[in-house]
Design a protein around this motif. Structure first.
Motif, PDB file in Angstrom:
ATOM      1  N   LYS A   1       7.224  -5.059  15.463  1.00 52.38           N
ATOM      2  CA  LYS A   1       7.785  -4.201  14.419  1.00 52.38           C
ATOM      3  C   LYS A   1       8.871  -4.865  13.581  1.00 52.38           C
ATOM      4  N   GLY A   2       9.570  -5.835  14.131  1.00 51.23           N
ATOM      5  CA  GLY A   2      10.737  -6.394  13.469  1.00 51.23           C
ATOM      6  C   GLY A   2      10.419  -7.301  12.307  1.00 51.23           C
ATOM      7  N   GLY A   3      11.482  -7.857  11.720  1.00 53.06           N
ATOM      8  CA  GLY A   3      11.296  -8.740  10.582  1.00 53.06           C
ATOM      9  C   GLY A   3      12.602  -8.973   9.848  1.00 53.06           C
ATOM     10  N   VAL A   4      12.510  -9.131   8.529  1.00 53.67           N
ATOM     11  CA  VAL A   4      13.668  -9.431   7.701  1.00 53.67           C
ATOM     12  C   VAL A   4      13.930  -8.282   6.734  1.00 53.67           C
ATOM     13  N   THR A   5      15.197  -7.867   6.660  1.00 56.89           N
ATOM     14  CA  THR A   5      15.631  -6.872   5.687  1.00 56.89           C
ATOM     15  C   THR A   5      16.643  -7.518   4.755  1.00 56.89           C
ATOM     16  N   VAL A   6      16.471  -7.293   3.448  1.00 59.09           N
ATOM     17  CA  VAL A   6      17.513  -7.695   2.500  1.00 59.09           C
ATOM     18  C   VAL A   6      18.237  -6.435   2.053  1.00 59.09           C
TER      19      VAL A   6
ATOM     20  N   ILE B   1       5.882 -12.618   8.648  1.00 57.14           N
ATOM     21  CA  ILE B   1       7.110 -11.875   8.941  1.00 57.14           C
ATOM     22  C   ILE B   1       7.193 -10.621   8.068  1.00 57.14           C
ATOM     23  N   HIS B   2       7.479  -9.491   8.698  1.00 59.64           N
ATOM     24  CA  HIS B   2       7.607  -8.204   7.998  1.00 59.64           C
ATOM     25  C   HIS B   2       8.822  -8.222   7.077  1.00 59.64           C
ATOM     26  N   THR B   3       8.647  -7.673   5.869  1.00 64.11           N
ATOM     27  CA  THR B   3       9.711  -7.702   4.868  1.00 64.11           C
ATOM     28  C   THR B   3      10.132  -6.296   4.460  1.00 64.11           C
ATOM     29  N   ASN B   4      11.421  -6.131   4.215  1.00 63.01           N
ATOM     30  CA  ASN B   4      11.975  -4.813   3.893  1.00 63.01           C
ATOM     31  C   ASN B   4      13.115  -4.971   2.885  1.00 63.01           C
ATOM     32  N   VAL B   5      13.166  -4.052   1.910  1.00 59.96           N
ATOM     33  CA  VAL B   5      14.242  -4.031   0.914  1.00 59.96           C
ATOM     34  C   VAL B   5      15.010  -2.724   1.053  1.00 59.96           C
ATOM     35  N   ASP B   6      16.327  -2.825   1.212  1.00 59.93           N
ATOM     36  CA  ASP B   6      17.214  -1.659   1.235  1.00 59.93           C
ATOM     37  C   ASP B   6      17.900  -1.596  -0.125  1.00 59.93           C
ATOM     38  N   THR B   7      17.550  -0.585  -0.941  1.00 59.43           N
ATOM     39  CA  THR B   7      17.959  -0.585  -2.341  1.00 59.43           C
ATOM     40  C   THR B   7      18.415   0.786  -2.813  1.00 59.43           C
ATOM     41  N   ASN B   8      19.240   0.803  -3.881  1.00 58.53           N
ATOM     42  CA  ASN B   8      19.608   2.069  -4.503  1.00 58.53           C
ATOM     43  C   ASN B   8      18.618   2.462  -5.602  1.00 58.53           C
ATOM     44  N   GLY B   9      17.653   1.594  -5.886  1.00 59.64           N
ATOM     45  CA  GLY B   9      16.567   1.949  -6.779  1.00 59.64           C
ATOM     46  C   GLY B   9      16.895   1.973  -8.255  1.00 59.64           C
ATOM     47  N   ARG B  10      18.003   1.392  -8.660  1.00 65.69           N
ATOM     48  CA  ARG B  10      18.381   1.442 -10.074  1.00 65.69           C
ATOM     49  C   ARG B  10      17.803   0.280 -10.889  1.00 65.69           C
TER      50      ARG B  10
ATOM     51  N   ALA C   1       6.940  -6.618  -0.544  1.00 68.96           N
ATOM     52  CA  ALA C   1       7.798  -5.803   0.327  1.00 68.96           C
ATOM     53  C   ALA C   1       6.946  -4.854   1.157  1.00 68.96           C
ATOM     54  N   ASP C   2       6.894  -5.100   2.459  1.00 71.76           N
ATOM     55  CA  ASP C   2       6.131  -4.207   3.343  1.00 71.76           C
ATOM     56  C   ASP C   2       6.749  -2.819   3.402  1.00 71.76           C
ATOM     57  N   LEU C   3       8.058  -2.769   3.277  1.00 73.03           N
ATOM     58  CA  LEU C   3       8.776  -1.497   3.349  1.00 73.03           C
ATOM     59  C   LEU C   3       9.900  -1.493   2.318  1.00 73.03           C
ATOM     60  N   VAL C   4      10.156  -0.312   1.754  1.00 66.43           N
ATOM     61  CA  VAL C   4      11.332  -0.095   0.911  1.00 66.43           C
ATOM     62  C   VAL C   4      12.142   1.037   1.509  1.00 66.43           C
TER      63      VAL C   4
END
Length: 242
Positions: free
Chosen positions: A66-71, A95-104, A118-121
């Motif tokens: 399940k793990g991976g890299v988050t920016v 490697i699983h990729t994820n973006v943590d964003t405010n969406g602006r 991005a596998d996940l947002v």
């Protein structure tokens, strides 16, 4: 890329165990920000993309399925152009990729990143009214975040929502119902995470010489968190209190 800091073994920034890369720079100035030192775009340390990939590869045995890299940030999509080759390399390495964003930010680079790599947002919902959004972030036009959500929904790829629950400010039942009603038809939202309000970043504001304007705000009671979760469970498949 300009990096503020790197966290190994992150467990609250996406699924599984993650390497979390906090990027420097943000156009918002959220009143509750616990990393205000990430706001200025001129700070941070420059990393070459392959340097970050090598760090991720050393961590890969710990990621599991399940793990991976988050920016995260700051706002990582300010550096969306640089994130494209970084995420592309991560995907090449499985490697699983994820973006943590405010969406602006939804320019061509951001679209390419979230559509293809991005596998996940994880999308931060600041407030459900224009007035409330401006009061919390210092900028106007909350619609940009909702446009971002619609774009991700159209891609058919996974998304989580995040919402900071500030007593008497964002915790009002009418705001929670408004958010639920707005997003209830979205198919890509796997869960919403309630982020309890805390004051852990006050000392950073003071070190920067900035006034922390939410000093009088209190932290959530366990009952308030459960009441908020109960409302949101009417609209979302999964609700998690972080």
């Amino acid at each position: 890329m300009r990096v503020h800091s790197i966290e190994s073994f992150g467990t609250h920034d996406g699924p599984g165990i993650r390497l979390v890369v906090f990027l420097q720079g943000c156009k918002l100035k959220c009143l509750y920000c616990h990393n205000p030192d990430t706001i200025e775009t001129s700070g941070g340390t420059e990393y070459k993309i392959e340097e970050l990939v090598e760090i991720a590869l050393k961590m890969k045995p710990y990621f599991g399925k399940k793990g991976g890299v988050t920016v995260s940030g700051g706002e990582p999509l300010l550096q969306a152009k640089e994130l494209i080759p970084f995420f592309k390399r991560l995907k090449e390495e499985g490697i699983h990729t994820n973006v943590d964003t405010n969406g602006r930010i939804l320019n061509s680079f951001a679209k390419t990143l979230i559509d293809e790599y991005a596998d996940l947002v994880m999308l931060d919902i600041k407030h459900m009214t224009e007035e409330g959004y401006f009061a919390l972030t210092g900028v106007s036009c909350k619609e940009t975040t909702f446009n971002f959500a619609a774009h991700r929904e159209a891609s058919g790829k996974n998304m989580w929502l995040r919402y900071v629950l500030i007593p008497e400010i964002t915790s009002k039942p009418e705001l929670l119902h408004a958010m639920g009603n707005y997003f209830k038809e979205f198919k890509t939202i796997e869960k919403i995470e309630i982020q309890p309000y805390h004051k852990l970043g006050i000392h950073k504001w003071e070190a920067l010489g900035w006034e922390y304007q939410l000093k009088d705000a209190r932290e959530n009671t366990p009952e308030e968190l459960e009441e908020a979760a109960a409302i949101l469970k009417k609209y979302f498949k999964e609700v998690k209190i972080n």
